[in-house]
Design a protein around this motif. Structure first.
Motif, PDB file in Angstrom:
ATOM      1  N   ALA A  50       8.540  -3.296  -3.544  1.00  0.00           N
ATOM      2  CA  ALA A  50       9.899  -3.854  -3.496  1.00  0.00           C
ATOM      3  C   ALA A  50      10.931  -2.834  -3.945  1.00  0.00           C
ATOM      4  O   ALA A  50      12.077  -2.852  -3.498  1.00  0.00           O
ATOM      5  CB  ALA A  50       9.977  -5.116  -4.353  1.00  0.00           C
ATOM      6  N   GLY A  51      10.499  -1.907  -4.808  1.00  0.00           N
ATOM      7  CA  GLY A  51      11.431  -0.924  -5.332  1.00  0.00           C
ATOM      8  C   GLY A  51      11.767   0.205  -4.369  1.00  0.00           C
ATOM      9  O   GLY A  51      12.654   0.993  -4.620  1.00  0.00           O
ATOM     10  N   TRP A  52      11.029   0.317  -3.281  1.00  0.00           N
ATOM     11  CA  TRP A  52      11.308   1.399  -2.325  1.00  0.00           C
ATOM     12  C   TRP A  52      12.576   1.045  -1.563  1.00  0.00           C
ATOM     13  O   TRP A  52      12.531   0.452  -0.484  1.00  0.00           O
ATOM     14  CB  TRP A  52      10.150   1.573  -1.337  1.00  0.00           C
ATOM     15  CG  TRP A  52       8.846   1.950  -1.989  1.00  0.00           C
ATOM     16  CD1 TRP A  52       8.629   2.147  -3.309  1.00  0.00           C
ATOM     17  CD2 TRP A  52       7.603   2.155  -1.324  1.00  0.00           C
ATOM     18  NE1 TRP A  52       7.314   2.466  -3.540  1.00  0.00           N
ATOM     19  CE2 TRP A  52       6.666   2.495  -2.332  1.00  0.00           C
ATOM     20  CE3 TRP A  52       7.184   2.115  -0.001  1.00  0.00           C
ATOM     21  CZ2 TRP A  52       5.326   2.762  -2.041  1.00  0.00           C
ATOM     22  CZ3 TRP A  52       5.858   2.376   0.287  1.00  0.00           C
ATOM     23  CH2 TRP A  52       4.936   2.706  -0.728  1.00  0.00           C
ATOM     24  N   SER A  53      13.715   1.445  -2.099  1.00  0.00           N
ATOM     25  CA  SER A  53      14.962   0.963  -1.507  1.00  0.00           C
ATOM     26  C   SER A  53      15.216   1.565  -0.128  1.00  0.00           C
ATOM     27  O   SER A  53      15.982   1.022   0.669  1.00  0.00           O
ATOM     28  CB  SER A  53      16.127   1.270  -2.436  1.00  0.00           C
ATOM     29  OG  SER A  53      16.042   2.620  -2.833  1.00  0.00           O
ATOM     30  N   LYS A  60       8.754  -3.327   4.328  1.00  0.00           N
ATOM     31  CA  LYS A  60       7.950  -3.745   3.175  1.00  0.00           C
ATOM     32  C   LYS A  60       6.943  -4.812   3.575  1.00  0.00           C
ATOM     33  O   LYS A  60       5.784  -4.779   3.173  1.00  0.00           O
ATOM     34  CB  LYS A  60       8.873  -4.269   2.061  1.00  0.00           C
ATOM     35  CG  LYS A  60       9.719  -3.181   1.428  1.00  0.00           C
ATOM     36  CD  LYS A  60      10.742  -3.773   0.494  1.00  0.00           C
ATOM     37  CE  LYS A  60      11.732  -2.694   0.036  1.00  0.00           C
ATOM     38  NZ  LYS A  60      12.963  -3.283  -0.489  1.00  0.00           N
ATOM     39  N   THR A 121      11.941  -9.945  -1.773  1.00  0.00           N
ATOM     40  CA  THR A 121      11.840  -9.349  -0.453  1.00  0.00           C
ATOM     41  C   THR A 121      11.772 -10.420   0.622  1.00  0.00           C
ATOM     42  O   THR A 121      11.074 -11.426   0.462  1.00  0.00           O
ATOM     43  CB  THR A 121      10.577  -8.468  -0.378  1.00  0.00           C
ATOM     44  OG1 THR A 121      10.584  -7.585  -1.495  1.00  0.00           O
ATOM     45  CG2 THR A 121      10.555  -7.670   0.911  1.00  0.00           C
TER      46      THR A 121
END
Lengths: 289, 238, 668
Positions: A50-53, A60, A121
């Motif tokens: 989720a942090g992979w912007s 995702k 997400t």
């Protein structure tokens, strides 16, 4: 009326997951009893990325689906194939997939902890009004997706060559191997797709209830029920089964209380199996001597 | 250049069926294996196709062994079988069944489409193209099964009892089709048949299988003329 | 009498036994008594440490109680899963019903505890009966799914039903003012649960006694003809019905029995722990019971006991927890498996490495060694193919002493088939067939592949219902009767591929053929009255006579799967004879036989005819047909082509051309 709409929406959720049972049953005549854990697996993988912007939400979701697909294919190859060698009465795969479910559930719990974690997400917030009933957008999304996935699967099975192979395997795996197609490979691909669908369900569902290791358990029961009611050998089965199961359990719990809702749903399974063992839309398999 | 079966032994579960069978099919050759029920004919072709495992002995094509490869791989390499009872995919259409046959030929394309010639010769196939296979008559089903096998571009074709359950007239028609397949594809054909007389008329060479052993082999005409066949079937000479 | 039982029986009382070393107690009743005494002794030893009620022994007694409850439930499941091969995931549900129903009937119903227990077990049986009737058409995964649905349904009701205290458990302070059931009193004795230090846990005595009794009773059942019928169902329902077993009825019975045992496990839990929490009756419980059976050895008498004790011990001891800690220490503090995960791994490992379970694996090893010794004793002579199927004059005279064989009424028509037809969809597999067979006659049915011969055999034996026409047997209408009814009427059969119990001994295979397999009532199987011992001895003597008749005397204790193919055929014929038939239908008995074996088979069939049996032989070996048949029917395309003596039929040009596929005109 509210109960009817809510029941249909809920049925959509079950139908989406039921599709993964139907897919594996059609091609391999097996069911993966660890599907509930693949639901959780998908949700947690998506949570982890989720942090992979830089990655859009769809990406995702795709990561979650892919991971589950790979694990699913491996599960088929190493835990199902060795335990289905002795004909149709051989149901050892059932025990091995249950065992897999224990292992995965335990591992996820140890890694992530038992309490639900919020998942943002692919989350739609708010509600819409459907025929006078307030339905959360996320739930509606899942229900719509169930219909879309079903239609896609039906079209693919009718129009694509992969679909042709899938139908051929379901009718006669041995003869399919004489056509140069390995039924085992088809099984692995099917498991991958089916577990991918489970992961997709998990991610979207986690956005409403949060991701937790046991989130799949209630879905597992309901969606097996839905798949059986609709007919394990029919791609349209989950939609019909989901609608019946969802509406019946929702209406019953509205009238008599929550506990009776689920009871009514599960009793529906028993009634349908007695009346039509192959499910409402299922095809009766001839008994060969 | 041939398909060779070398001292093959195999069987179901615990019951041995074949006791050291050896035979050979050359390219373009039509070889018949005849024998009564229970002689091991079906076991023989199923083993060559990879549906049963080899206990001992070897299977070779053009000198290289394929005794340990999967049925799917054998089909892709051009060893194609038409199983006993046709085994069409019952809920697929005629066209889809033939399309499935083409799967085995992927990667071995080029030249003219072998199916086209059959479709020209037997317009009934085109007429029934979109019909579900289990609605066809026995004779039509056998035609589709043979066409499906041809679509797989066989180098060697294994036919298991193509006449099973067919009327004499239909049987003649099927044999005509087999003859045509041989001419068009140049495949070596191993024909396992209980209808010995017709099979022996069509074949170049023949083997008589009795109780899992080859009891006679030679040019088909010789075998046909011998008392051996009559004895193998009826247990009485002459 | 169980077929899949790995343990072997004592040597039979024949001349043969003198050659073998004597086994421990030779008399069946003595062995049973010894087993019972041993079971009770183990039970009492298990509760010895609790005799003073000292604090530390309490937890030990709780462990024993858990083991006892799990054992009883697993024993029940084993009858279902190990013998009848019906994998139920619902045993935990019955366990929960038994536990809660007992507690509820005592506390809210005010019933006497013994009555409450009986009521709870009756409820389990009733629920089991309903589920069984509903699910008996289902096979494989569908059956498992429906039983799983039941277990989950029960769990949900317990979790959410206010009546059962929900998560507060049952009983609880809010509803009952207590968290424990009062100890029950029977005949002035107070049965204290193992809960309070310095109080002797008296309830343990009846608990372990009942557990031992359940093991004893299940052993009786498993080794009775009733147990054989379960194994037959597990092997093939079609085979079971040909052995005269009413498959539907029997499957429902065993499911009800398993449900009651499952409930009894729950009853023990209630008695020993006095308080019930819904989360202990979850899916994990139901799977643990399955694991206990698989781990210990499904289809063995002691397997569920060993498995249950082992699993409960593993789960409650520190071993698994320590394994978890070790992983945390050396691998990762997060990526490790604790108890439930390790149980899952154990399950998979068992399936991979020890599919027969602990007891099954050991049993197979012991039996293998014993057999190797036996074969060595026989000097291998028995395994020579040349032995064939001898049916010597001696064997014939041996057999005719017995009055059971239906000799003496030769000539009157036994079977009369009139205008029988069978359509599959549009296909006419058999059309308008007549067939008459008299006592003491061999009637051969021949014809090319696909002529409808096997269909005819299946029409005769009840596998298919005729689309038209009638079948009369001994003057009685048997048209359309189910296979088990046809079998009971006196028609036995053999199959194209011998359908034997491969893991059972040759003797046990024959014993399964007796009518008792379909007819022994459950109570007689469970309690084993003296009449059962007498009948067992009778059956054994008769079985040995039949094995002698077909030339298998030397192989009595060999596993059937290890017989050469020809002898498997002979064994199947012996089993058919055991049902005391009037008519035997043999479907291609010579298929796959060597020439010498075929000759032996011919001798055997002729000797059967001499005994007055009527035989219908579907066959391809014409030399055999020519030699033995009184009448030959040749079929082609589902119809009668020719009928008469072998000479007439085999010289019929129509028959010749049908076989060789010659067009007719070549002959004109």
């Amino acid at each position: 009326m509210d109960a009817l709409v809510l029941g249909l929406v809920l049925g959509g959720l079950y139908a989406l997951l039921a599709q993964s049972f139907v897919l594996t049953f059609i091609t391999t005549k097996t069911l993966n009893f660890a599907v509930g854990e693949f639901v959780a697996l998908g949700a947690f993988v998506v949570l982890a990325v989720a942090g992979w912007s830089w990655l859009p939400d769809v990406g995702k979701l795709a990561v979650g689906v892919l991971v589950a697909a790979v694990v699913g294919a491996a599960a088929y190859r190493f835990l199902v194939v060795p335990f289905m060698t002795e004909g149709e009465h051989d149901v050892r795969w059932l025990l091995s997939t249950v065992a897999l479910s224990f292992v995965m559930l335990n591992l996820i719990t140890n890694v992530e902890g038992p309490s639900p974690q919020r998942s943002e997400t692919a989350r739609l917030s708010g509600a819409v009004d459907v025929l006078g009933a307030g339905v959360s957008k996320q739930q509606l999304l899942i229900a719509v997706l169930a219909v879309v996935v079903t239609v896609l699967l039906v079209v693919a099975s009718k129009k694509t060559s992969a679909g042709l192979v899938m139908r051929a395997v379901s009718q006669d795996p041995e003869t399919t191997s004489l056509m140069g197609v390995s039924p085992r490979l088809v099984g692995m691909v099917t498991y991958a797709v089916a577990m991918g669908i489970a992961a997709l369900t998990g991610t979207l569902y986690a956005a409403t209830v949060g991701a937790s290791p046991v989130m799949g358990a209630p879905l597992l029961v309901a969606s097996i029920a839905v798949a059986v009611v609709g007919g394990l050998s029919s791609l349209w089965g989950p939609l019909l089964g989901g609608a019946l199961y969802g509406v019946l359990s929702e209406v019953t719990s509205y009238e008599f209380g929550a506990i009776w809702g689920e009871t009514a749903g599960l009793l529906l399974v028993i009634v349908v199996l007695v009346w039509r063992p192959q499910g409402l839309l299922g095809r009766r398999t001839e008994v060969k001597l | 250049m041939s398909l060779e079966v070398d001292r093959l032994e195999c069987g179901y579960d615990r019951a041995p069926i074949l006791h050291g069978v050896s035979l050979r099919v050359g390219p373009g050759e039509l070889v018949a294996v005849v024998g009564s029920n229970g002689a091991g004919k079906t076991t023989l072709v199923r083993t060559i196709a990879g549906l049963l495992t080899v206990r001992s002995g070897d299977l070779r094509v053009d000198g290289s062994s394929f005794a340990r490869t999967s049925a799917a791989r054998r089909a892709r390499s051009g060893i194609v079988m038409v199983p006993e009872g046709r085994r069409l995919f019952p809920q697929l259409t005629v066209g889809e069944n033939i399309e499935m046959g083409r799967r085995a030929a992927r990667g071995r394309t080029g030249g003219e489409d072998p199916v086209a010639a059959l479709l020209d010769a037997f317009p009934i196939l085109t007429e029934r193209w979109d019909q579900q296979a289990n609605l066809l008559s026995g004779g039509e089903q056998q035609m589709v099964a043979l066409t499906r096998a041809v679509a797989a571009r066989p180098r060697y074709l294994l036919l298991d009892e193509p006449s099973l359950g067919l009327s004499p007239l239909k049987t003649l028609e099927v044999f005509r089709l087999i003859e045509m397949i041989r001419e068009r594809t140049g495949a070596g054909i191993l024909l396992v048949e209980q209808m010995a007389d017709q099979a022996l008329q069509a074949a170049d060479r023949a083997y008589v299988l009795e109780l899992g052993r080859v009891s006679m082999e030679g040019p088909a005409a010789e075998v046909r003329a011998s008392d051996e066949v009559r004895r193998a079937y009826l247990g009485v000479a002459g | 009498m169980s077929i899949l039982d790995q343990e072997s029986r004592s040597a039979p009382p024949t001349r043969e036994s003198s050659r073998r070393p004597a086994r421990w107690p030779a008399r069946p009743w003595a062995r049973d008594a010894l087993f019972a005494v041993a079971a009770l002794a183990v039970a009492f030893i298990a509760i010895l440490p609790g005799r003073d009620g000292a604090g530390p022994s309490i937890s030990l007694m709780q462990l024993v109680a858990s083991m006892a409850a799990m054992t009883v439930a697993a024993v029940g499941l084993n009858l279902l899963m190990g013998y009848a091969k019906l994998v139920s995931l619902g045993q935990g549900g019955f366990y929960a019903i038994g536990a809660y129903a007992t507690a509820w009937l005592v506390l809210d119903g005010g019933w006497h505890p013994l009555l409450a227990i009986a009521g709870a077990l009756a409820l389990c049986g009733a629920v089991g009966a309903v589920v069984a009737v509903a699910s008996m058409q289902l096979r494989g995964p569908q059956f498992s799914v429906i039983t799983l649905v039941l277990a989950i349904l029960v769990e949900r009701i317990l979790n959410e039903g206010a009546l059962f205290g929900r998560l507060a458990g049952y009983p609880n302070h809010a509803q009952h003012g207590t968290t424990g059931l009062p100890p029950i009193e029977v005949l002035g004795f107070t049965l204290e649960p193992p809960m309070i230090a310095n109080t002797v846990a008296t309830v343990m005595v009846p608990v372990v006694v009942v557990t031992a009794l359940v093991v004893i009773v299940s052993r009786n059942i498993a080794r009775s003809p009733w147990g054989s019928s379960l194994s037959a169902i597990g092997e093939s329902e079609m085979l079971a019905s040909h052995l005269g077993v009413d498959v539907f009825h029997r499957k429902v019975s065993v499911f009800v029995l398993a449900s009651v045992f499952g409930g009894l496990g729950g009853v023990i839990t209630t008695l020993c722990f006095a308080h019930l929490q819904p989360e202990t009756f979850d899916i994990f419980l139901t799977i643990t019971i399955v694991l206990a059976v698989v781990f210990g050895g499904s289809g063995t008498v002691l397997g569920p006991l060993v498995g249950a004790v082992g699993i409960v011990w593993l789960e409650q001891s520190d071993i698994l927890a320590q394994l978890g800690d070790l992983q945390q220490e050396y691998i990762s503090s997060q990526w490790y498996l604790s108890t439930p995960g390790l149980v899952g791994v154990l399950f998979v490992l068992t399936l991979f490495l020890m599919p027969k379970g602990i007891v099954g694996t050991i049993g197979a090893l012991v039996m293998g060694r014993r057999q190797r010794a036996d074969v060595a004793e026989d000097d291998g002579a028995g395994l020579q193919e040349t032995a064939g199927l001898p049916a010597t004059a001696e064997a014939v005279s041996d057999a005719s002493v017995d009055g059971a064989s239906p000799a003496g009424r030769a000539g009157e028509p036994l079977l009369v088939m009139r205008g029988v037809g069978k359509n599959f969809g549009g296909l006419k597999a058999v059309a308008d067939m007549d067939l008459t067979v008299g006592r003491g006659q061999i009637h051969a049915v021949i014809g090319p592949n696909g002529a409808g011969k096997s269909t005819l055999a299946n029409l005769l034996t009840g596998v298919y219902k005729p689309s038209s026409g009638s079948v009369r047997f001994e003057g009685r209408e048997i048209t359309g009767l189910a296979p088990h009814k046809v079998a009971r009427a006196g028609v036995a059969r053999t199959f194209q591929t011998p359908q034997l119990f491969h893991d059972a001994t040759v003797l046990d295979n024959v014993l399964a053929g007796f009518p008792d397999t379909g007819r022994t009532p459950l109570w007689a199987a469970a309690l084993k009255p003296p009449s059962r011992y007498r009948r067992d001895a009778e059956m054994r003597a008769e079985a040995e006579r039949l094995l002698n008749l077909v030339g298998l005397t030397e192989f009595t204790r060999l596993r059937a799967g290890e017989l050469p193919y020809g002898k498997q055929r002979a064994l199947e014929i012996a089993r058919a004879l055991a049902s005391q038939p009037e008519l035997i239908v043999l479907d291609e008995p010579a298929a796959g036989l060597l020439a010498t074996e075929t000759a032996g088979l011919g001798d055997l069939l002729l000797s059967l005819r001499a005994h007055g049996y009527a035989l219908i032989v579907v066959e391809h070996h014409m030399d055999l047909v020519a030699r033995i048949a009184d009448q030959v029917t040749c079929m082609d395309q589902g119809r009668l082509l020719s009928r008469g003596t072998p000479q007439q039929v085999l010289s019929d040009e129509g028959v010749v051309s049908a076989y060789l596929g010659k067009p007719m005109e070549e002959h004109s």
